[in-house]
Design a protein around this motif. Structure first.
Motif, PDB file in Angstrom:
ATOM      1  N   SER A  54       0.853  -1.192   0.000  1.00  0.00           N
ATOM      2  CA  SER A  54       0.000   0.000   0.000  1.00  0.00           C
ATOM      3  C   SER A  54       0.885   1.237   0.000  1.00  0.00           C
ATOM      4  O   SER A  54       2.090   1.154   0.257  1.00  0.00           O
ATOM      5  CB  SER A  54      -0.894   0.030   1.253  1.00  0.00           C
ATOM      6  N   CYS A  55       0.268   2.370  -0.237  1.00  0.00           N
ATOM      7  CA  CYS A  55       0.983   3.639  -0.094  1.00  0.00           C
ATOM      8  C   CYS A  55       1.289   3.876   1.386  1.00  0.00           C
ATOM      9  O   CYS A  55       2.338   4.417   1.737  1.00  0.00           O
ATOM     10  CB  CYS A  55       0.133   4.771  -0.659  1.00  0.00           C
ATOM     11  N   ASP A 152       4.082  12.509  -0.972  1.00  0.00           N
ATOM     12  CA  ASP A 152       2.945  11.586  -0.936  1.00  0.00           C
ATOM     13  C   ASP A 152       2.255  11.760  -2.289  1.00  0.00           C
ATOM     14  O   ASP A 152       1.435  12.659  -2.490  1.00  0.00           O
ATOM     15  CB  ASP A 152       2.006  11.905   0.229  1.00  0.00           C
ATOM     16  N   ALA A 154       0.363   9.547  -3.744  1.00  0.00           N
ATOM     17  CA  ALA A 154      -0.664   8.492  -3.807  1.00  0.00           C
ATOM     18  C   ALA A 154      -1.601   8.704  -4.996  1.00  0.00           C
ATOM     19  O   ALA A 154      -1.999   7.761  -5.662  1.00  0.00           O
ATOM     20  CB  ALA A 154      -1.460   8.460  -2.512  1.00  0.00           C
ATOM     21  N   ALA A 179       5.883   8.239  -2.521  1.00  0.00           N
ATOM     22  CA  ALA A 179       5.010   7.100  -2.207  1.00  0.00           C
ATOM     23  C   ALA A 179       3.760   7.155  -3.083  1.00  0.00           C
ATOM     24  O   ALA A 179       3.106   8.203  -3.162  1.00  0.00           O
ATOM     25  CB  ALA A 179       4.616   7.141  -0.733  1.00  0.00           C
ATOM     26  N   PHE A 180       3.463   6.049  -3.751  1.00  0.00           N
ATOM     27  CA  PHE A 180       2.301   5.965  -4.642  1.00  0.00           C
ATOM     28  C   PHE A 180       1.307   4.944  -4.109  1.00  0.00           C
ATOM     29  O   PHE A 180       1.673   4.037  -3.354  1.00  0.00           O
ATOM     30  CB  PHE A 180       2.738   5.524  -6.041  1.00  0.00           C
ATOM     31  N   SER A 181       0.058   5.080  -4.545  1.00  0.00           N
ATOM     32  CA  SER A 181      -0.977   4.103  -4.173  1.00  0.00           C
ATOM     33  C   SER A 181      -1.606   3.491  -5.416  1.00  0.00           C
ATOM     34  O   SER A 181      -1.865   4.199  -6.402  1.00  0.00           O
ATOM     35  CB  SER A 181      -2.067   4.787  -3.351  1.00  0.00           C
ATOM     36  N   GLY A 194       0.883  -0.364  -3.583  1.00  0.00           N
ATOM     37  CA  GLY A 194       1.592   0.902  -3.528  1.00  0.00           C
ATOM     38  C   GLY A 194       3.020   0.759  -4.013  1.00  0.00           C
ATOM     39  O   GLY A 194       3.426  -0.319  -4.487  1.00  0.00           O
TER      40      GLY A 194
END
Ligand SMILES: *Cc1c(COP(=O)(O)O)cnc(C)c1O
Length: 380
Positions: A54-55, A152, A154, A179-181, A194
């Protein structure tokens, strides 16, 4: 009924999952995980990326990489998802919340510097709706004060920032970490999922160890060490290759997904812009330095009462818009700890923002119906 979101399947998800199962390697860091990571690294010029479950997990990895300790301070917008903050709270950080911009829910870059103290370790940005913060301003500030920047991102896959140097860079490739989602509400999805991007080379080696439960297993499988063991703290942050196989089918269709989402976004914008102007309702603003990845179409209404009434009346007409974040500095969990100023813009977006349905399978006639119904219930 028109839902707010409907996950889009491109067609080959189960085909690739079957393939992953047939190879007999369905734990993490398998064939599809590597394919996804290489794709993102090449396309968006991330120095390195690691798929995560996950993110939220990617953000937790970032907090571990920074060696955040009790009493450290991190600056982030209050108008964001809980995970942006929780990842750092878990390590004992004090969260210093910043306000949003008056013209955009993203962090007001001009308010960051006065929040910096001797204890500040990092600035966490959120590219709200996939629209970039002013990265030149933030990176300059971070360099001046020797702080780490975490994006972030996401909501920000396939979105870009063009700096003063004229170079167009992918979001998630500019800060030290990103950080990606791939949660099912995002543009490309794997149910939950993520990715952590590691742009500053000082974090590369340790990121892999933290990802692999605190072991140097990745280096072992590359033949760089002759046995692997416990070398650091870590956790189980890597997803099964089944998740990556699903994501691969989405990646293959990234362009058509983005094109379709942008088409819907533009149809909303064209259909609503005159009406919005007449009624002093704000539509999304895309600054010159940013691109639009059509993650979200939102409106900022005149008041909370008007916003809530619009939400209810549209739901009565079987259309499901939603509001968004409640300012974290006023949350039941954090308000006791928050010792800062009022964050009026953040509160405004909490009270007045509406997100309209936006998903791949949304038809033109449904978009037109939403626009028409919105205008009708607004007048009533
Ligand atoms: C969706 C989202 C997250 C959490 O993503 P998960 O993959 O569900 O953990 C974090 N931050 C922002 C800004 C988000 O939009």
């Amino acid at each position: 009924m028109i839902p707010f979101n409907k996950p889009h399947l491109t067609g080959k998800e189960t085909y690739y999952i079957n393939d992953a199962v047939a190879t007999g390697k369905i734990s993490g860091n398998g064939k599809y995980t590597k394919m996804c990571q290489v794709f993102f690294q090449n396309k968006y010029k991330f120095n390195k990326c690691l798929l995560t479950t996950s993110c939220t997990d990617a953000l937790e990895m970032a907090a571990i990489l920074l060696n955040i300790e009790a009493g450290d301070e991190v600056i982030m917008p209050s108008y964001t998802f809980v995970s942006t903050a929780n990842a750092f709270v878990l390590r004992g950080a004090n969260i210093i919340f910043a306000d949003s911009r008056p013209d955009h829910p993203g962090i007001d870059e001009s308010t960051i510097e006065k929040l910096i103290t001797k204890r500040t370790k990092a600035i966490i940005l959120v590219h709200y709706a996939g629209v970039s913060c002013d990265m030149d301003k933030v990176m300059e500030l971070a360099n001046k004060h020797n702080l780490v920047v975490i994006e972030d991102a996401a909501q920000a896959i396939d979105s870009f920032f063009t700096g003063k140097d004229g170079i167009k860079r992918a979001l998630g490739s500019i800060g030290h970490l990103g950080a990606f989602s791939f949660h099912e509400t995002k543009n490309i999805i794997s149910g939950e999922g993520g990715m952590l991007t590691i742009n500053d080379t000082q974090f590369v080696e340790r990121s892999e160890i933290i990802w692999e439960k605190g072991t140097n297993r990745s280096a072992f499988f590359r033949g760089e060490v002759d046995k692997y063991g416990w070398v650091d703290i870590g956790s189980s942050f890597l997803p099964s290759d089944i998740i990556a196989a699903f994501l691969w089918a989405q990646i293959e269709n990234l362009e058509s997904i983005q094109e379709k989402r942008l088409h819907i976004w533009n149809r909303y914008y064209e259909g609503l812009k005159n009406w919005a102007k007449e009624n002093e309702i704000e539509l999304p603003v895309i600054p010159d330095f940013a691109t639009n990845n059509a993650h979200m179409f939102y409106l900022v209404m005149n008041s909370e009462i008007q916003r809530d009434s619009i939400l209810n009346k549209l739901r009565d007409q079987r259309i499901h818009p939603v509001f968004h974040y409640l300012s974290l500095h006023k949350s039941p969990f954090y308000r006791e700890h928050y010792r800062g100023d009022e964050l009026v813009n953040s509160d405004n977006y909490s009270d007045r923002l509406v997100r309209l349905p936006l998903f791949y399978d949304l038809q033109n006639k449904e978009v037109d119906l939403i626009i028409k119904t919105l205008q009708q219930v607004f007048d009533s």
